[in-house]
Write an enzyme that holds these catalytic residues in place. Structure first.
Site, PDB file in Angstrom:
ATOM      1  N   THR A 126       0.814  -1.212   0.000  1.00 14.03           N
ATOM      2  CA  THR A 126       0.000   0.000   0.000  1.00 14.03           C
ATOM      3  C   THR A 126       0.850   1.265   0.000  1.00 14.03           C
ATOM      4  OG1 THR A 126      -1.752  -1.153   1.200  1.00 14.03           O
ATOM      5  CG2 THR A 126      -1.816   1.239   1.245  1.00 14.03           C
ATOM      6  N   SER A 132      -6.495   1.179  -2.360  1.00 13.57           N
ATOM      7  CA  SER A 132      -7.108  -0.029  -2.903  1.00 13.57           C
ATOM      8  C   SER A 132      -6.639  -0.338  -4.323  1.00 13.57           C
ATOM      9  CB  SER A 132      -8.634   0.103  -2.881  1.00 13.57           C
ATOM     10  OG  SER A 132      -9.118   0.140  -1.559  1.00 13.57           O
ATOM     11  N   GLY A 240      -3.850 -16.006   0.956  1.00 17.41           N
ATOM     12  CA  GLY A 240      -3.623 -16.601   2.265  1.00 17.41           C
ATOM     13  C   GLY A 240      -3.737 -15.590   3.385  1.00 17.41           C
ATOM     14  N   GLY A 241      -3.239 -14.367   3.157  1.00 17.63           N
ATOM     15  CA  GLY A 241      -3.337 -13.331   4.178  1.00 17.63           C
ATOM     16  C   GLY A 241      -4.767 -13.009   4.544  1.00 17.63           C
ATOM     17  N   ARG A 267     -24.717 -11.743  36.077  1.00 14.75           N
ATOM     18  CA  ARG A 267     -25.501 -10.530  36.357  1.00 14.75           C
ATOM     19  C   ARG A 267     -26.974 -10.872  36.549  1.00 14.75           C
ATOM     20  NH1 ARG A 267     -23.670  -5.683  37.615  1.00 14.75           N
ATOM     21  NH2 ARG A 267     -25.153  -4.626  36.228  1.00 14.75           N
ATOM     22  N   GLN A 336     -22.574  -4.488  23.620  1.00 17.22           N
ATOM     23  CA  GLN A 336     -23.915  -4.063  24.029  1.00 17.22           C
ATOM     24  C   GLN A 336     -24.451  -4.955  25.154  1.00 17.22           C
ATOM     25  OE1 GLN A 336     -25.296  -1.366  22.773  1.00 17.22           O
ATOM     26  NE2 GLN A 336     -27.289  -1.459  23.782  1.00 17.22           N
ATOM     27  N   GLY A 340     -22.814  -0.937  30.275  1.00 10.84           N
ATOM     28  CA  GLY A 340     -21.758   0.030  30.535  1.00 10.84           C
ATOM     29  C   GLY A 340     -20.402  -0.603  30.767  1.00 10.84           C
ATOM     30  N   GLU A 363      -5.695  -5.994   4.136  1.00 12.77           N
ATOM     31  CA  GLU A 363      -5.592  -7.132   3.202  1.00 12.77           C
ATOM     32  C   GLU A 363      -6.612  -7.020   2.063  1.00 12.77           C
ATOM     33  OE1 GLU A 363      -2.955  -7.941   4.126  1.00 12.77           O
ATOM     34  OE2 GLU A 363      -2.779  -9.549   5.580  1.00 12.77           O
ATOM     35  N   ARG A 375     -16.240 -10.121 -10.026  1.00 17.44           N
ATOM     36  CA  ARG A 375     -15.465 -10.393 -11.242  1.00 17.44           C
ATOM     37  C   ARG A 375     -15.466 -11.889 -11.552  1.00 17.44           C
ATOM     38  NH1 ARG A 375     -10.150  -8.641  -9.873  1.00 17.44           N
ATOM     39  NH2 ARG A 375     -10.888  -6.513 -10.284  1.00 17.44           N
TER      40      ARG A 375
END
Length: 382
Positions: A126, A132, A240-241, A267, A336, A340, A363, A375
């Site tokens: 990059t 991109s 692979g990445g 809780r 969520q 808190g 990646e 594509r």
């Protein structure tokens, strides 16, 4: 994680990796994130388990595992810390590139220290003006006698500054992907420098810097593969990445789900455990179902890559897109469910959310994953 379809060797691999993640990653993950600490000593301990060269052939010092094994490794590591697991995935991508495309002398020179993680690796594709659109990169490698001179800037490079070995994509020919070549750059090469460590939303336990090449002179034996093949090398490595990062999303989200179960069991509200509330149980069921679906796609893509299936690039893109979106969504729901407490750093949930967010970008962004999949669907109609 469902283990019923794993072999005995894979079960042992998961067990060993889980022990490492629980002992050496999970207890320190929040502190590393807070202090922006890159735990080199822990990475070298991981190398002692063969995790520095997961896909590298054994004669070069690696573990010789396939992608189906690798996704198990990285999911399990990420249950301890997605940031460190993510860096390990990138380091292993670099080691695989050298093992797969390097000649015997390159493998002998670079791989033993990479597999031992005495040296770390970084992947440099990059650029500031070509995110991109990787084929539009401007870093140039100009032939000068028996050498190449590399000039340019790489952006968002994980491990930069700490890593010793950089696989750098640079332009040796005309515009477009066919004019790109791959080079091996050493941290000690004259003309190589680094930008400041970026201030990031997540992935704080690993450095991210610019890699600046100012007339870095490399002998011709630093060319990885053949001239003009760099873009193909880079894209094959990313298949692979992408699976590694997808697996890291699964592991981080799985940890968030497991923490949510414990929290809701502990809780009480409105006269009973939160875990017994039907609405919350349904939410947990959806989270588990979505993770299982994402995991199945990741494993399908990994098996396709292992057997050389022509559809593997599309499947890897599908898996990366779906698993990283799902992982982030599950982690956000877990926050969520913690109320808190989920927003407090000490509980570790908000760190997982921040770490997993970048998986939808790196990646190849998930928008680019959609381009790759589309594509593949439409090529037959051309």
């Amino acid at each position: 994680m469902t283990t019923t379809q794993l072999s005995e060797d894979q079960l042992a691999l998961v067990e060993t990796t889980l022990d490492f993640a629980q002992d050496h990653l999970a207890p320190h993950a929040v502190a590393w994130d807070r202090d922006k600490h890159f735990p080199l000593d822990v990475l070298r301990k991981a190398a002692g388990l063969g995790l520095g060269g997961v896909y590298v052939r054994e004669e070069s010092g690696g573990s010789g595992l396939g992608r189906a094994d690798g996704v198990l490794v990285f999911e399990t590591l990420a249950s301890g810390c997605p940031s460190i697991a993510g860096y390990l995935s990138i380091h292993n991508m670099v080691a695989w590139m050298i093992d797969h495309y390097g000649d015997a002398a390159q493998r002998e020179r670079w791989l033993p220290r990479l597999c031992a993680m005495e040296d770390l690796g970084s992947y440099c594709l990059t650029e500031p003006g070509a995110g991109s659109d990787a084929a539009a990169l401007r870093t140039r490698a100009v032939r000068d006698g028996d050498d190449y001179l590399l000039t340019g800037v790489k952006q968002f490079i994980s491990g930069a500054g700490a890593a010793q070995v950089y696989v750098v994509m640079a332009r040796t020919g005309d515009d477009g992907p066919r004019g790109i070549s791959a080079f091996l750059v050493d941290k000690d090469d004259a003309g190589l420098s680094f930008g400041a460590n970026e201030r990031k939303m997540g992935w704080n336990a690993q450095p991210t810097r610019q890699v600046i090449l100012d007339g870095v002179r490399l002998p011709a034996d630093r060319l990885l593969g053949h001239e003009g093949r760099g873009f193909r090398i880079a894209m094959n490595a990313l298949n692979g990445g992408r699976l590694g990062i997808a697996a890291c999303s699964l592991g981080g989200a799985r940890s968030a789900l497991e923490r949510s179960l414990v929290h809701l069991a502990d809780r009480e509200a409105f006269g009973g455990r939160l875990l017994d509330a039907p609405a919350l149980r349904f939410r947990l069921a959806d989270m588990a179902t979505e993770l299982a679906a994402a995991r199945a796609l990741v494993h399908q893509a990994a098996q396709a890559l292992d057997r050389g299936d022509p559809q593997a690039p599309q499947l890897c893109a599908m898996a990366k897109r779906f698993a990283t979106d799902t992982g982030y969504t599950v982690a956000d729901r877990a926050l969520q469910l913690h109320g808190g407490y989920g927003y407090l750093s000490d509980y570790g949930i908000e760190k997982i959310v921040r770490d997993l967010r970048v998986h939808q970008i790196l990646e190849g962004t998930n928008e680019i994953m959609r381009v790759i999949v589309a594509r593949g669907l439409t090529e037959a109609l051309r």
